[in-house]
Write a protein that holds these residues in place. Sequence first.
Motif, PDB file in Angstrom:
ATOM      1  N   ARG A  52       0.821  -1.204   0.000  1.00  0.00           N
ATOM      2  CA  ARG A  52       0.000   0.000   0.000  1.00  0.00           C
ATOM      3  C   ARG A  52       0.859   1.260   0.000  1.00  0.00           C
ATOM      4  NH1 ARG A  52      -5.366  -0.601   1.320  1.00  0.00           N
ATOM      5  NH2 ARG A  52      -5.453   1.333   2.534  1.00  0.00           N
ATOM      6  N   THR A  53       1.895   1.240  -0.832  1.00  0.00           N
ATOM      7  CA  THR A  53       2.709   2.430  -1.046  1.00  0.00           C
ATOM      8  C   THR A  53       2.713   2.763  -2.532  1.00  0.00           C
ATOM      9  OG1 THR A  53       4.775   1.193  -1.352  1.00  0.00           O
ATOM     10  CG2 THR A  53       4.209   1.860   0.900  1.00  0.00           C
ATOM     11  N   VAL A  54       2.825   4.045  -2.823  1.00  0.00           N
ATOM     12  CA  VAL A  54       2.838   4.507  -4.213  1.00  0.00           C
ATOM     13  C   VAL A  54       3.786   5.692  -4.331  1.00  0.00           C
ATOM     14  CG1 VAL A  54       0.425   3.840  -4.619  1.00  0.00           C
ATOM     15  CG2 VAL A  54       0.947   6.166  -3.868  1.00  0.00           C
ATOM     16  N   THR A  55       4.150   6.009  -5.576  1.00  0.00           N
ATOM     17  CA  THR A  55       4.827   7.265  -5.862  1.00  0.00           C
ATOM     18  C   THR A  55       3.897   8.077  -6.745  1.00  0.00           C
ATOM     19  OG1 THR A  55       7.051   6.329  -5.687  1.00  0.00           O
ATOM     20  CG2 THR A  55       6.820   8.358  -6.946  1.00  0.00           C
ATOM     21  N   TYR A  56       3.363   9.145  -6.181  1.00  0.00           N
ATOM     22  CA  TYR A  56       2.415   9.973  -6.915  1.00  0.00           C
ATOM     23  C   TYR A  56       3.109  10.720  -8.052  1.00  0.00           C
ATOM     24  CZ  TYR A  56      -0.576   9.203  -2.860  1.00  0.00           C
ATOM     25  OH  TYR A  56      -1.323   8.624  -1.872  1.00  0.00           O
ATOM     26  N   MET A  57       2.430  10.824  -9.179  1.00  0.00           N
ATOM     27  CA  MET A  57       2.936  11.612 -10.302  1.00  0.00           C
ATOM     28  C   MET A  57       1.929  12.716 -10.596  1.00  0.00           C
ATOM     29  SD  MET A  57       4.310  10.400 -14.063  1.00  0.00           S
ATOM     30  CE  MET A  57       2.724  10.341 -14.899  1.00  0.00           C
ATOM     31  N   ILE A  58       2.316  13.936 -10.288  1.00  0.00           N
ATOM     32  CA  ILE A  58       1.395  15.057 -10.405  1.00  0.00           C
ATOM     33  C   ILE A  58       1.560  15.797 -11.743  1.00  0.00           C
ATOM     34  CG2 ILE A  58       1.187  15.355  -7.915  1.00  0.00           C
ATOM     35  CD1 ILE A  58       3.218  17.635  -8.075  1.00  0.00           C
ATOM     36  N   VAL A 100       5.837   9.893   2.058  1.00  0.00           N
ATOM     37  CA  VAL A 100       5.179  10.127   0.776  1.00  0.00           C
ATOM     38  C   VAL A 100       6.209  10.590  -0.251  1.00  0.00           C
ATOM     39  CG1 VAL A 100       3.452  11.488  -0.457  1.00  0.00           C
ATOM     40  CG2 VAL A 100       3.000  10.750   1.873  1.00  0.00           C
ATOM     41  N   VAL A 101       6.176   9.963  -1.413  1.00  0.00           N
ATOM     42  CA  VAL A 101       7.048  10.379  -2.515  1.00  0.00           C
ATOM     43  C   VAL A 101       6.172  10.942  -3.635  1.00  0.00           C
ATOM     44  CG1 VAL A 101       8.865   9.713  -4.122  1.00  0.00           C
ATOM     45  CG2 VAL A 101       8.669   8.540  -1.924  1.00  0.00           C
ATOM     46  N   VAL A 102       6.514  12.140  -4.081  1.00  0.00           N
ATOM     47  CA  VAL A 102       5.767  12.802  -5.146  1.00  0.00           C
ATOM     48  C   VAL A 102       6.726  13.183  -6.262  1.00  0.00           C
ATOM     49  CG1 VAL A 102       4.286  14.747  -5.776  1.00  0.00           C
ATOM     50  CG2 VAL A 102       4.134  13.760  -3.477  1.00  0.00           C
ATOM     51  N   THR A 103       6.403  12.759  -7.478  1.00  0.00           N
ATOM     52  CA  THR A 103       7.186  13.165  -8.637  1.00  0.00           C
ATOM     53  C   THR A 103       6.234  13.801  -9.644  1.00  0.00           C
ATOM     54  OG1 THR A 103       8.853  12.468 -10.252  1.00  0.00           O
ATOM     55  CG2 THR A 103       7.016  10.944  -9.866  1.00  0.00           C
ATOM     56  N   SER A 104       6.724  14.091 -10.832  1.00  0.00           N
ATOM     57  CA  SER A 104       5.872  14.712 -11.844  1.00  0.00           C
ATOM     58  C   SER A 104       6.441  14.458 -13.227  1.00  0.00           C
ATOM     59  CB  SER A 104       5.784  16.230 -11.618  1.00  0.00           C
ATOM     60  OG  SER A 104       6.975  16.878 -12.066  1.00  0.00           O
ATOM     61  N   VAL A 105       5.593  14.722 -14.204  1.00  0.00           N
ATOM     62  CA  VAL A 105       6.103  14.837 -15.564  1.00  0.00           C
ATOM     63  C   VAL A 105       6.878  16.150 -15.635  1.00  0.00           C
ATOM     64  CG1 VAL A 105       4.279  13.504 -16.680  1.00  0.00           C
ATOM     65  CG2 VAL A 105       3.916  15.927 -16.217  1.00  0.00           C
ATOM     66  N   THR A 106       7.698  16.316 -16.658  1.00  0.00           N
ATOM     67  CA  THR A 106       8.368  17.598 -16.868  1.00  0.00           C
ATOM     68  C   THR A 106       7.389  18.546 -17.544  1.00  0.00           C
ATOM     69  OG1 THR A 106      10.531  16.537 -17.053  1.00  0.00           O
ATOM     70  CG2 THR A 106      10.331  18.754 -17.955  1.00  0.00           C
ATOM     71  N   ARG A 107       7.302  19.774 -17.030  1.00  0.00           N
ATOM     72  CA  ARG A 107       6.354  20.750 -17.559  1.00  0.00           C
ATOM     73  C   ARG A 107       7.096  22.016 -18.001  1.00  0.00           C
ATOM     74  NH1 ARG A 107       0.780  19.880 -16.749  1.00  0.00           N
ATOM     75  NH2 ARG A 107       0.701  21.715 -18.096  1.00  0.00           N
ATOM     76  N   ASP A 108       7.831  21.889 -19.107  1.00  0.00           N
ATOM     77  CA  ASP A 108       8.532  23.047 -19.651  1.00  0.00           C
ATOM     78  C   ASP A 108       7.570  24.101 -20.186  1.00  0.00           C
ATOM     79  OD1 ASP A 108      11.110  22.100 -19.109  1.00  0.00           O
ATOM     80  OD2 ASP A 108      11.181  20.945 -20.960  1.00  0.00           O
ATOM     81  N   ASP A 109       6.290  23.723 -20.353  1.00  0.00           N
ATOM     82  CA  ASP A 109       5.290  24.675 -20.844  1.00  0.00           C
ATOM     83  C   ASP A 109       4.889  25.683 -19.776  1.00  0.00           C
ATOM     84  OD1 ASP A 109       4.165  22.254 -19.624  1.00  0.00           O
ATOM     85  OD2 ASP A 109       2.225  23.234 -19.940  1.00  0.00           O
ATOM     86  N   ILE A 138      11.904  15.867  -8.314  1.00  0.00           N
ATOM     87  CA  ILE A 138      11.555  16.968  -9.203  1.00  0.00           C
ATOM     88  C   ILE A 138      12.300  16.900 -10.534  1.00  0.00           C
ATOM     89  CG2 ILE A 138      10.990  18.511  -7.284  1.00  0.00           C
ATOM     90  CD1 ILE A 138      13.736  19.868  -7.715  1.00  0.00           C
ATOM     91  N   PRO A 139      11.688  17.437 -11.604  1.00  0.00           N
ATOM     92  CA  PRO A 139      12.445  17.651 -12.832  1.00  0.00           C
ATOM     93  C   PRO A 139      13.405  18.813 -12.599  1.00  0.00           C
ATOM     94  CG  PRO A 139      10.223  18.533 -13.040  1.00  0.00           C
ATOM     95  CD  PRO A 139      10.284  17.832 -11.712  1.00  0.00           C
ATOM     96  N   ASP A 140      14.146  19.222 -13.603  1.00  0.00           N
ATOM     97  CA  ASP A 140      15.153  20.269 -13.352  1.00  0.00           C
ATOM     98  C   ASP A 140      14.560  21.667 -13.196  1.00  0.00           C
ATOM     99  OD1 ASP A 140      14.774  21.271 -16.012  1.00  0.00           O
ATOM    100  OD2 ASP A 140      16.290  19.908 -16.789  1.00  0.00           O
ATOM    101  N   LEU A 141      13.228  21.813 -13.425  1.00  0.00           N
ATOM    102  CA  LEU A 141      12.548  23.105 -13.264  1.00  0.00           C
ATOM    103  C   LEU A 141      13.263  24.213 -14.037  1.00  0.00           C
ATOM    104  CD1 LEU A 141      11.572  22.941  -9.462  1.00  0.00           C
ATOM    105  CD2 LEU A 141      10.227  22.242 -11.447  1.00  0.00           C
ATOM    106  N   LYS A 142      13.789  23.817 -15.203  1.00  0.00           N
ATOM    107  CA  LYS A 142      14.489  24.721 -16.122  1.00  0.00           C
ATOM    108  C   LYS A 142      15.806  25.242 -15.555  1.00  0.00           C
ATOM    109  CE  LYS A 142      10.081  26.304 -18.078  1.00  0.00           C
ATOM    110  NZ  LYS A 142       9.286  27.474 -18.490  1.00  0.00           N
TER     111      LYS A 142
END
Length: 294
Positions: A52-58, A100-109, A138-142
């Motif tokens: 019952r563990t996940v890594t959220y992708m926001i 809790v681990v939270v990651t994301s797609v890269t959002r260069d937009d 985190i992604p590199d956040l530019k």
Amino acid sequence: MEKKKRLKKPDWFKVSYDSGVGEVAKMMEDNALHTVCKEANCPNRGECYKKRTVTYMIMGNQCSRNCKFCNVTNGVPTKLDENEPLRVAESAKKLNLKHVVVTSVTRDDLEDGGANHFAKTITEIRRLNPETTIEVLIPDLKGEPKNLDIVIAAKPDVINHNMETVERLYEKVRPEAEYERSLFVLKYVKENAPDILTKTGIMVGLGETEEEVYKLMDDVLAVDCDIFTIGQYLQPTRKHVDVEEYVSLEKFDEYKKVGEEKGFKFIASSPLVRSSYTAAEALEAHIAKTKSEK
């Protein structure tokens, strides 16, 4: 031109999903949440979901970059869901997550690369789960200090940014990223928030040499990175970069030993290791070690 023959996977990659997957998967679907476990087709999904563990992708499941190793879909990113941070926090509470681990797609937009959405998610998790530790991948956040400052100000316990591979292979594996920019992210976080643990990880089996792995270790240690992970690259589809080698268990053990000798506070090194896999255990081990040294 003769098509390259795919390498046969060693036995230790024969993992299966079981009944533990369905319950957590449904919970994520019912709450309109994404996990990198599913989107990246992680080999540890069955084990983690069973616990019952996940890594959220926001920030959606469409990435603005098209890395050659990653199974996350490249496409037109979706509009940010302002209610997503709260749903992540509520889900973490339902799962009774201690870490809790939270990651994301890269959002260069996005002008801030998604930094404010990360900060809101951290804030909501902490509000509903005050005893829970929080790790963000985190992604590199530019590479923008102002964007990194936003995440730092939210005070997660761990900020992870993956180097992914050695410098020579960036053009092949991460053509829209920069080795020095990723190093800068780790450096900037540690210099401006020394109390936040920094973490990074790489994949092996992409054609890197042992010497290149050790140089990367030295590079991230030079910016005071605390935690380092090494796992085996697995080709998601035939459209992705080929696996050049299945690295031996002995070599993973050697990388771990050398990394510890070089000075990482914690290092995880084995074929199935991923940056968020057993993340809670890594943090707990570091905290225990720190207490014993006082």
